[in-house]
Motif scaffolding. Structure first.
Motif, PDB file in Angstrom:
ATOM      1  N   ASN B  77     -21.452  29.360   3.417  1.00 50.39           N
ATOM      2  CA  ASN B  77     -22.700  30.009   3.629  1.00 50.39           C
ATOM      3  C   ASN B  77     -23.199  28.447   4.966  1.00 50.39           C
ATOM      4  N   HIS B  83     -27.289  31.969   6.390  1.00 54.92           N
ATOM      5  CA  HIS B  83     -28.471  31.888   5.807  1.00 54.92           C
ATOM      6  C   HIS B  83     -28.777  33.019   4.917  1.00 54.92           C
ATOM      7  N   ARG B  84     -27.656  33.217   3.576  1.00 52.43           N
ATOM      8  CA  ARG B  84     -27.934  33.773   2.789  1.00 52.43           C
ATOM      9  C   ARG B  84     -28.762  33.218   1.409  1.00 52.43           C
ATOM     10  N   GLY B  85     -29.308  33.807   0.434  1.00 52.83           N
ATOM     11  CA  GLY B  85     -30.408  32.989  -0.320  1.00 52.83           C
ATOM     12  C   GLY B  85     -29.446  32.385  -1.499  1.00 52.83           C
ATOM     13  N   GLU B  86     -30.140  31.590  -1.975  1.00 48.52           N
ATOM     14  CA  GLU B  86     -29.161  31.199  -3.782  1.00 48.52           C
ATOM     15  C   GLU B  86     -29.253  32.595  -4.412  1.00 48.52           C
ATOM     16  N   ASP B  88     -27.709  35.774  -3.075  1.00 45.80           N
ATOM     17  CA  ASP B  88     -27.273  36.240  -3.029  1.00 45.80           C
ATOM     18  C   ASP B  88     -25.348  35.370  -2.535  1.00 45.80           C
ATOM     19  N   LEU B  89     -25.998  34.740  -3.319  1.00 45.53           N
ATOM     20  CA  LEU B  89     -24.552  33.128  -2.843  1.00 45.53           C
ATOM     21  C   LEU B  89     -23.803  33.798  -3.872  1.00 45.53           C
TER      22      LEU B  89
END
Lengths: 260, 260
Positions: B77, B83-86, B88-89
């Motif tokens: 990321n 540009h993913r949020g936590e 999502d990851l």
């Protein structure tokens, strides 16, 4: 955002007179932190002595009152063997802070650490969280206080609308640079920007960086070297990845096994 | 529980051939970590080079595969500007780990840090968490591997029932000593206890302490000095309060601003 320049809270078993349940010792002086009264009450420890050390100013947008409430909850739980889980302790501190009108979302964010995004309001049993996966260097300059209570007691319609827009845009691209940009826009749209913070932001942007205002305080912050590049002499710290953490007591032999 | 003896994952922009998307460099050697393939795929970075350093053994109940998957997600990321949020990851790493059948709840706990309690199964959009508010010293001895995949592929009825009882009892009193006691009971009831771990637990209890088994590995652990007191020479670390954290790259000038 949660800062490595944090707040150390030490709880002693007894020693507080209980006459005013909001009183703590902050950097050696007796001060009232309203949210602490609710925490002592909820955990049945009106005599708990609470000692706080911090380099951060009270009332300048750093969430010190929320951090003191949260640290008090964790400390009482450990020292008085209350056997509560983390969600219970965070809820107790969150409710005490909201009731005192000194903050709305600080405690839940401080418990998580990092750069949290509050997707919904409320304590840990209600409000879902996300976070920005980054741990940038933080610079800040502070000029003084803004009364959170005065703002929260006023008409918050405009503030709520601006917050909703900023949150939606942040979720589209959760990065530190977007957070600063949207925070700056929010403070302007919600009419919260102080003259001094507006000046700092203008200088930082002229120097090619970006900055925003701490909510709620007469404080400007930037990631990386935004403030230094514009000629300021800022305080420097980092985003704290862990949030609220329980430390071993110095005299481990005198603490119960669960606190070691 | 999340340990300060952790897993460092470094992601480079390109350099991986992509022939086998599960391959990483672990302590200098090429090994397959099945969950990594799912992460590279979900984030569209089949060429990401993944380098892992850890003192912990693979397959011995420390959740190394989940940690590698999670670190790979955070690293890709940052390096590939996804540009993913936590959430999502964490979801991506969690799903990759569950699909690979190398773990069920490791990733979500590792993202939170501390001593998490999984109240419900699932990724961060579904499963609620609580935590034990403590950060004890941890001792462990490890003898080798137990196949998580073999256990998860077998009949898990007994395991699920034992887990439900242990979780309910832990929520009644979320303390480290209760966690060890209930983990010990769970391993016995679920018929997972190895002979060597059973021996260690017996010795530690004879010496007045308590110990339990890492899930799933031929590994025994205790809080405080339980293993040393019984004459073992354990590895010693601490509970890590923050969980997965993003570090600054060594060559900050070559990284995009969001990763600093």
């Amino acid at each position: 955002m949660t800062l490595s320049h944090g707040v150390d809270v030490r709880v002693g078993p007894g020693g507080h007179s209980g006459a005013d349940a909001s009183v703590v010792t902050l950097n050696g002086e007796s001060v009232a932190v309203d949210a602490v009264a609710g925490v002592r009450d909820a955990l049945g420890a009106s005599d708990a002595a609470v000692t706080v050390e911090t380099t951060l100013p009270l009332g300048a947008g750093f969430g010190v009152s929320g951090a003191v409430a949260l640290g008090t909850a964790y400390g009482i739980n450990a020292v008085y063997d209350r056997h509560r889980g983390e969600n219970d302790l965070v809820s107790i501190a969150h409710c005490a802070e909201v009731t005192a009108r000194t903050g709305l979302g600080d405690v839940v964010a401080q418990a998580r650490g990092g750069l949290p995004i509050r997707l919904e309001p409320g304590g840990p049993d209600h409000g879902r969280l996300d976070g920005i996966p980054a741990a940038p260097r933080v610079e800040y300059v502070t000029f003084g206080s803004v009364s959170t209570e005065a703002v929260l007691s006023g008409d918050t319609t405009r503030l709520t609308a601006a917050g909703g827009r900023a949150l939606a845009d942040l979720r589209d691209a959760p990065t530190p640079s977007r957070l600063v940009e949207l925070s700056r826009r929010f403070a302007r749209e919600a009419d919260l920007l102080t003259d001094r913070v507006a000046d700092v932001i203008e200088s930082v942007r002229d120097a090619g960086g970006d900055a925003a205002m701490a909510m709620l305080g007469d404080t400007a912050f930037a990631f990386g070297s935004g403030l230094s590049d514009a000629g300021y002499d800022p305080e420097v710290c980092a985003v704290h990845p862990g949030g609220a953490t329980l430390r071993a007591a110095e005299h481990a032999e005198s603490t119960p096994p669960d606190v070691e």
